[in-house]
Write an enzyme that holds these catalytic residues in place. Sequence first.
Site, PDB file in Angstrom:
ATOM      1  N   ILE A  31      -5.812 -17.855   8.554  1.00 27.46           N
ATOM      2  CA  ILE A  31      -7.239 -18.142   8.417  1.00 27.46           C
ATOM      3  C   ILE A  31      -7.491 -19.237   7.375  1.00 27.46           C
ATOM      4  CG2 ILE A  31      -7.886 -16.505   6.584  1.00 27.46           C
ATOM      5  CD1 ILE A  31     -10.130 -15.515   8.494  1.00 27.46           C
ATOM      6  N   GLY A  92       4.401 -13.188  -4.859  1.00 25.97           N
ATOM      7  CA  GLY A  92       3.111 -13.750  -4.461  1.00 25.97           C
ATOM      8  C   GLY A  92       2.530 -13.150  -3.196  1.00 25.97           C
ATOM      9  N   HIS A  99       5.113 -10.379   6.851  1.00 32.14           N
ATOM     10  CA  HIS A  99       4.744 -11.526   7.691  1.00 32.14           C
ATOM     11  C   HIS A  99       5.566 -12.742   7.304  1.00 32.14           C
ATOM     12  CE1 HIS A  99       2.041 -11.292   4.191  1.00 32.14           C
ATOM     13  NE2 HIS A  99       2.035 -12.627   4.185  1.00 32.14           N
ATOM     14  N   HIS A 101       5.364 -16.715   7.238  1.00 32.16           N
ATOM     15  CA  HIS A 101       4.562 -17.923   7.380  1.00 32.16           C
ATOM     16  C   HIS A 101       5.431 -18.955   8.106  1.00 32.16           C
ATOM     17  CE1 HIS A 101       1.446 -16.860   4.262  1.00 32.16           C
ATOM     18  NE2 HIS A 101       2.435 -16.104   3.810  1.00 32.16           N
TER      19      HIS A 101
END
Length: 112
Positions: A31, A92, A99, A101
């Site tokens: 998003i 982080g 997930h 990235h």
Amino acid sequence: MSTCLFCRIAQGEIPSKKAYEDEEVLVFHDINPAAPVHLLMIPKEHVDNLLAVEPRHTALLGKMLALAPRLAREQGATDGFRIVINNGPDGGQEVYHLHMHVLGGPRPWKRL
Ligand code: AMP
Ligand code: ZN
């Protein structure tokens, strides 16, 4: 109802812009993209992060890694891509559902 954001996305309770889906894996667009191509690849099963991975997840993780180049290319990252997996507070991690990235597209783009 799950309180985990990515479980809710996997269950279709929260909308996402999907790039790929099968029985085990969902890939959707981040998003708040940090690169021209920024996908998030998740297992549909809830796993907090790599610290919580068990031996039975090995094949699934391999499948996710093997899917990444195809999806990156399909989404326009034709000249390479990067995989980032944040784990735990010092890693982080913000969303505690494992997930990957998948980041690509013309550089320069923000460091993650
Ligand atoms: P991390 O810091 O590795 O936990 O990354 C979490 C990522 O989830 C960030 O890049 C966010 O931009 C992204 N994110 C948070 N909420 C959503 C959402 N509803 N749909 C898509 N991506 C999201
Ligand atoms: Zn979850």
